[in-house]
Write a protein that holds these residues in place. Structure first.
Motif, PDB file in Angstrom:
ATOM      1  N   LEU A 159       3.995   1.409  -9.438  1.00 17.05           N
ATOM      2  CA  LEU A 159       5.065   2.371  -9.268  1.00 17.05           C
ATOM      3  C   LEU A 159       4.507   3.787  -9.266  1.00 17.05           C
ATOM      4  O   LEU A 159       3.481   4.053  -9.897  1.00 17.05           O
ATOM      5  N   PRO A 160       5.172   4.719  -8.597  1.00 16.39           N
ATOM      6  CA  PRO A 160       4.716   6.115  -8.634  1.00 16.39           C
ATOM      7  C   PRO A 160       4.832   6.680 -10.042  1.00 16.39           C
ATOM      8  O   PRO A 160       5.531   6.134 -10.906  1.00 16.39           O
TER       9      PRO A 160
ATOM     10  N   LEU B 149      14.443  -0.941 -11.212  1.00 16.13           N
ATOM     11  CA  LEU B 149      14.823   0.462 -11.327  1.00 16.13           C
ATOM     12  C   LEU B 149      14.155   1.035 -12.567  1.00 16.13           C
ATOM     13  O   LEU B 149      14.447   0.630 -13.694  1.00 16.13           O
ATOM     14  N   ALA B 150      13.224   1.958 -12.379  1.00 17.00           N
ATOM     15  CA  ALA B 150      12.519   2.613 -13.477  1.00 17.00           C
ATOM     16  C   ALA B 150      12.859   4.096 -13.437  1.00 17.00           C
ATOM     17  O   ALA B 150      12.806   4.719 -12.369  1.00 17.00           O
ATOM     18  N   ALA B 151      13.221   4.668 -14.598  1.00 16.83           N
ATOM     19  CA  ALA B 151      13.671   6.056 -14.630  1.00 16.83           C
ATOM     20  C   ALA B 151      13.114   6.766 -15.855  1.00 16.83           C
ATOM     21  O   ALA B 151      13.051   6.195 -16.948  1.00 16.83           O
ATOM     22  N   GLY B 152      12.720   8.022 -15.652  1.00 12.05           N
ATOM     23  CA  GLY B 152      12.335   8.917 -16.732  1.00 12.05           C
ATOM     24  C   GLY B 152      13.312  10.067 -16.803  1.00 12.05           C
ATOM     25  O   GLY B 152      14.358  10.051 -16.139  1.00 12.05           O
ATOM     26  N   PRO B 153      13.021  11.107 -17.584  1.00 13.86           N
ATOM     27  CA  PRO B 153      13.960  12.224 -17.691  1.00 13.86           C
ATOM     28  C   PRO B 153      14.207  12.962 -16.379  1.00 13.86           C
ATOM     29  O   PRO B 153      15.316  13.441 -16.147  1.00 13.86           O
TER      30      PRO B 153
ATOM     31  N   ILE C 193       3.843   9.206 -16.586  1.00 11.52           N
ATOM     32  CA  ILE C 193       3.602   7.797 -16.911  1.00 11.52           C
ATOM     33  C   ILE C 193       3.552   6.989 -15.623  1.00 11.52           C
ATOM     34  O   ILE C 193       4.416   7.125 -14.749  1.00 11.52           O
ATOM     35  N   ARG C 194       2.533   6.155 -15.503  1.00 12.25           N
ATOM     36  CA  ARG C 194       2.404   5.254 -14.352  1.00 12.25           C
ATOM     37  C   ARG C 194       2.541   3.816 -14.841  1.00 12.25           C
ATOM     38  O   ARG C 194       1.878   3.402 -15.782  1.00 12.25           O
ATOM     39  N   LEU C 195       3.394   3.060 -14.157  1.00 16.61           N
ATOM     40  CA  LEU C 195       3.631   1.657 -14.479  1.00 16.61           C
ATOM     41  C   LEU C 195       3.172   0.775 -13.347  1.00 16.61           C
ATOM     42  O   LEU C 195       3.344   1.106 -12.165  1.00 16.61           O
ATOM     43  N   ALA C 196       2.600  -0.377 -13.710  1.00 15.40           N
ATOM     44  CA  ALA C 196       2.271  -1.424 -12.755  1.00 15.40           C
ATOM     45  C   ALA C 196       2.926  -2.711 -13.238  1.00 15.40           C
ATOM     46  O   ALA C 196       2.807  -3.075 -14.410  1.00 15.40           O
TER      47      ALA C 196
ATOM     48  N   GLY D 298       0.791  -1.215   0.000  1.00 20.66           N
ATOM     49  CA  GLY D 298       0.000   0.000   0.000  1.00 20.66           C
ATOM     50  C   GLY D 298       0.829   1.273   0.000  1.00 20.66           C
ATOM     51  O   GLY D 298       0.317   2.329  -0.342  1.00 20.66           O
ATOM     52  N   ALA D 299       2.106   1.203   0.409  1.00 23.22           N
ATOM     53  CA  ALA D 299       2.956   2.378   0.446  1.00 23.22           C
ATOM     54  C   ALA D 299       3.793   2.450  -0.830  1.00 23.22           C
ATOM     55  O   ALA D 299       4.460   1.485  -1.183  1.00 23.22           O
ATOM     56  N   GLU D 300       3.736   3.601  -1.513  1.00 27.02           N
ATOM     57  CA  GLU D 300       4.518   3.754  -2.729  1.00 27.02           C
ATOM     58  C   GLU D 300       5.987   3.939  -2.386  1.00 27.02           C
ATOM     59  O   GLU D 300       6.333   4.613  -1.409  1.00 27.02           O
ATOM     60  N   PRO D 301       6.893   3.344  -3.170  1.00 31.68           N
ATOM     61  CA  PRO D 301       8.324   3.535  -2.922  1.00 31.68           C
ATOM     62  C   PRO D 301       8.725   4.975  -3.198  1.00 31.68           C
ATOM     63  O   PRO D 301       8.081   5.679  -3.972  1.00 31.68           O
ATOM     64  N   PRO D 302       9.797   5.456  -2.569  1.00 31.57           N
ATOM     65  CA  PRO D 302      10.205   6.850  -2.755  1.00 31.57           C
ATOM     66  C   PRO D 302      10.745   7.108  -4.148  1.00 31.57           C
ATOM     67  O   PRO D 302      11.335   6.236  -4.792  1.00 31.57           O
ATOM     68  N   VAL D 303      10.563   8.344  -4.612  1.00 34.47           N
ATOM     69  CA  VAL D 303      11.023   8.779  -5.925  1.00 34.47           C
ATOM     70  C   VAL D 303      12.200   9.731  -5.739  1.00 34.47           C
ATOM     71  O   VAL D 303      12.171  10.602  -4.872  1.00 34.47           O
ATOM     72  N   SER D 304      13.257   9.565  -6.535  1.00 37.59           N
ATOM     73  CA  SER D 304      14.421  10.448  -6.484  1.00 37.59           C
ATOM     74  C   SER D 304      14.590  11.147  -7.828  1.00 37.59           C
ATOM     75  O   SER D 304      14.155  10.644  -8.862  1.00 37.59           O
ATOM     76  N   GLU D 305      15.220  12.318  -7.820  1.00 39.44           N
ATOM     77  CA  GLU D 305      15.398  13.112  -9.028  1.00 39.44           C
ATOM     78  C   GLU D 305      16.548  12.573  -9.877  1.00 39.44           C
ATOM     79  O   GLU D 305      17.529  12.035  -9.364  1.00 39.44           O
ATOM     80  N   THR D 306      16.410  12.731 -11.205  1.00 35.05           N
ATOM     81  CA  THR D 306      17.483  12.389 -12.130  1.00 35.05           C
ATOM     82  C   THR D 306      17.991  13.613 -12.887  1.00 35.05           C
ATOM     83  O   THR D 306      19.164  13.718 -13.197  1.00 35.05           O
ATOM     84  N   LYS D 307      17.104  14.548 -13.214  1.00 38.15           N
ATOM     85  CA  LYS D 307      17.452  15.817 -13.850  1.00 38.15           C
ATOM     86  C   LYS D 307      18.237  15.633 -15.143  1.00 38.15           C
ATOM     87  O   LYS D 307      19.288  16.242 -15.352  1.00 38.15           O
TER      88      LYS D 307
END
Length: 506
Positions: free
Chosen positions: A395-396, A487-491, A401-404, A264-273
Motif C-alpha cells: 500500500l502507499p 480500506l486503510a486510512a490514517g489521519p 506508515i507503509r503497509l504490505a 506494480g502500480a500503487e492504488p490511488p490515495v485520497s484525502e481524509t483531513k
C-alpha cells in the motif's frame, strides 16, 4: 493546538474528581500509588496521545492527585507493615525507576516530532518484492507427518521471509484430527535457489494462532533469484516461483475476478483531513466495535446481552475525553465524529459514556455493517472453515506508515490478515480505552458479499525496523468470499485496493 487549555481541563477534572465519589480505574501503564479514576486516566491518556500536553505535566498532575487521595483516606483504614511503622505516601521529590520509565514512554508519545523505528527504504538493496505463493510443503519426521503451507513471500530491506502455517498428523492414528505439537523441524528443511545458493529457515511467531508465523531465509538471498526449491524431511521438492509472471496460483487454483493490486502500480490515495482529535475518536469507535473477540464465544453470539457491564465500564469517560479534546483545540465543536461515536454506543446499548452530542444518522458504511451484524439474533451461526488465501500487495504511504498485505488465514473460528509495516512507533504506550496506539491506521475489509470486517492488531514482532504482525478480522471472513476490498486510512489520507482470493483448505 491549545496546550494551556489542555492542562487547565485536566487540572479542573482532577479537582472535580476529588470532590465526588471516586470510581477505581482499570490498571493503566502509568498508574501511580493511590490509583486514579477512570475518567481522569482516560482524559490524561487522550491528551497525551494527541500531543496536547507534556508527559511531565501529566505525571505532576497525577502525582498531586494521588497524594490528595491518600491524605483523604479514613484515618482508621488498614495499615500495611508492622505496628508503629510509617504509612508510605507518594513523594514527588523521589522518582522511582517505574516512574522514570513511564515518563520516557510518555515522552515518545507526546513529543512534537514522532519517534519512529528506523525505517529501511526500498533503496537499501533493491525494491521490495511481494509474491503470493499458496503452496504446500509436506513432511514426515519421527512418527509425525504434516504440511507447511507457504502463503506469501516478501523480500524487503529487512530480509526475505515466507508467511506460513502448518499442521501435523500422527502416523500411528491417521484418522485423528490435525495436532500442533511445538515447532516444525526447520533445521531439517533445505532451501536452494536457481543459482545454487543454499539457505536455512528461521521461524518467528507473529501473533494470532500458535501454529502461524513467518520463516526467514538465512543468509539473505540475492535480489534477482527466480525461484526457490524447498524440501522437507522425507518429502518431495516444492518449487516456489518468485517471478510474478510465472508464479502458479494457489496449488493450481484459479484466481477469482477482481482488480489486481500487485501489478506494480500503487492504488490511488485520497484525502481524509481528520484532526488529531477526530482520528482518536475514530479509533475509539473502532475499538468499541471490535471488542467482541475479548469475550467468550457464548457472549459474542449476542453482544448486546453483555451491556451494561464490561462495555459500559469501557465507555466511562468518553464525554470527558471529547470535552478535553475541544479544550485543547484538536477537535472542533462542529465535528460530526462525537455524534457518530454516540450512535455506535447507542447501537451497542452502551450507556454511561457521557457524550452530549446527539447520535448521528450518517455513520460510515463499515460501522453500519458491523452494527447490523451484532444486532442480528444469531450473528455467528456459520462456522468458518480452516484455510488460507495467498495475497500480496504493498500500500502507499499513509502518514509516514507503509503497509504490505501478506496473507489471509481462517482458523479456530477466526480470521487474521498478516501485514508487514514500517514507520510504526512500537514503544507507544496503550492509549485510552485500550487503544493500540502503536498501530494508528484504521483497516477495514469488504468481502465480495458486501459485508465489512474491522481489523484490529493481534500481536506481532519487529525486526530490523519492520513490524510483522496479524490483524484480527471482526467478524471472521467466510471462505465463500471471492475477493476483498481493503480500506486503510490514517489521519490525513486513505487508500482502497481490491484483491482476488485464492483459497486453500487446511
Amino acid at each position: 493546538m491549545n496546550r494551556e487549555g489542555a492542562e487547565t481541563y485536566l487540572r479542573l477534572l482532577a479537582e472535580t474528581e476529588l470532590r465526588g465519589p471516586m470510581m477505581p480505574a482499570r490498571r493503566q501503564p502509568w498508574s501511580g500509588p493511590g490509583g486514579s479514576t477512570a475518567r481522569l486516566t482516560a482524559v490524561a491518556q487522550a491528551l497525551t496521545a494527541v500531543r496536547a500536553i507534556d508527559p511531565e505535566i501529566v505525571e505532576d498532575i497525577l502525582a498531586d492527585f494521588d497524594l490528595a487521595v491518600s491524605v483523604r483516606q479514613p484515618a482508621d483504614r488498614p495499615r500495611s507493615g508492622p505496628p508503629g511503622a510509617a504509612v508510605p505516601r507518594p513523594a514527588r521529590l523521589f522518582l522511582s525507576p517505574g516512574t522514570l520509565l513511564r515518563r520516557s514512554r510518555l515522552a515518545a508519545l507526546a513529543s512534537r516530532e514522532p519517534v519512529r523505528a528506523p525505517q529501511p527504504g526500498p533503496g537499501a538493496g533493491g525494491p521490495d518484492r511481494l509474491v503470493p505463493v499458496g503452496l504446500t510443503v509436506p513432511y514426515r519426521d519421527e512418527g509425525l507427518s504434516g504440511e507447511m503451507f507457504l502463503m506469501a513471500f516478501a523480500h524487503t530491506a529487512a530480509g526475505a521471509r515466507f508467511t506460513m502455517v502448518w499442521q501435523t498428523h500422527s502416523l500411528h492414528d491417521p484418522e485423528r484430527d490435525p495436532i500442533h505439537p511445538g515447532l516444525l523441524p526447520f533445521e531439517r528443511f533445505t532451501v536452494t535457489d536457481d543459482r545454487g545458493g543454499r539457505y536455512q529457515l528461521e521461524f518467528s511467531r507473529s501473533g494470532g494462532p500458535e501454529w502461524a508465523g513467518d520463516v526467514s531465509l538465512r543468509p539473505e538471498p540475492p535480489r534477482g533469484i527466480r525461484w526457490l526449491d524447498i524440501s522437507a524431511p522425507d518429502g518431495p521438492v516444492v518449487r516456489v516461483e518468485l517471478d510474478p509472471g510465472t508464479a502458479k496460483p494457489a496449488d493450481g487454483a484459479e484466481a477469482a475476478d477482481g482488480a489486481e493490486a500487485a501489478d506494480g502500480a500503487e492504488p490511488p490515495v485520497s484525502e481524509t483531513k481528520l484532526s488529531p482529535g477526530e482520528h482518536l475518536l475514530v479509533m475509539l469507535a473502532e475499538r468499541l466495535l471490535t471488542v467482541a473477540p475479548e469475550f467468550p464465544h457464548a457472549l459474542r453470539m449476542q453482544l448486546a446481552a453483555i451491556s451494561p457491564g464490561p462495555l459500559q465500564t469501557m465507555a466511562t469517560g468518553m464525554g470527558d475525553v471529547i470535552a478535553a479534546l475541544e479544550a485543547a483545540d484538536v477537535l472542533s465543536p462542529l465535528s460530526p465524529v462525537p455524534g457518530r461515536l454516540a450512535a455506535v454506543c447507542a447501537g451497542m446499548r452502551v450507556s454511561g459514556h457521557g457524550i452530549t452530542a446527539p447520535p448521528a444518522q450518517d455513520l460510515p458504511e463499515p460501522w453500519l455493517s458491523l452494527l447490523a451484524h451484532y444486532q442480528r439474533r444469531k450473528p455467528e451461526t456459520v462456522p468458518v472453515r480452516d484455510g488460507y488465501a495467498a495475497v500480496a500487495a504493498a500500500l502507499p504511504e499513509l502518514d509516514g506508515i507503509r503497509l504490505a498485505l501478506l496473507s489471509l488465514l481462517n482458523t479456530d473460528g477466526g480470521s487474521w490478515l498478516q501485514v508487514l509495516a514500517r514507520g510504526l512507533e512500537l514503544e507507544t504506550p496503550t492509549g485510552p480505552f485500550g487503544i493500540d496506539s502503536y498501530f494508528p491506521v484504521s483497516v477495514w475489509i469488504r468481502d465480495s458479499g458486501g459485508r465489512w470486517h474491522a481489523c484490529r492488531p493481534a500481536g506481532g514482532h519487529s525486526h530490523n525496523g519492520e513490524y510483522v504482525g496479524k490483524l484480527q478480522l471482526v467478524p471472521p471472513l467466510t471462505r465463500s468470499a471471492e475477493w476483498i476490498e481493503v480500506l486503510a486510512a490514517g489521519p490525513s489520507a486513505q487508500v482502497r485496493v481490491q484483491l482476488p482470493l485464492r483459497w486453500r483448505y487446511l
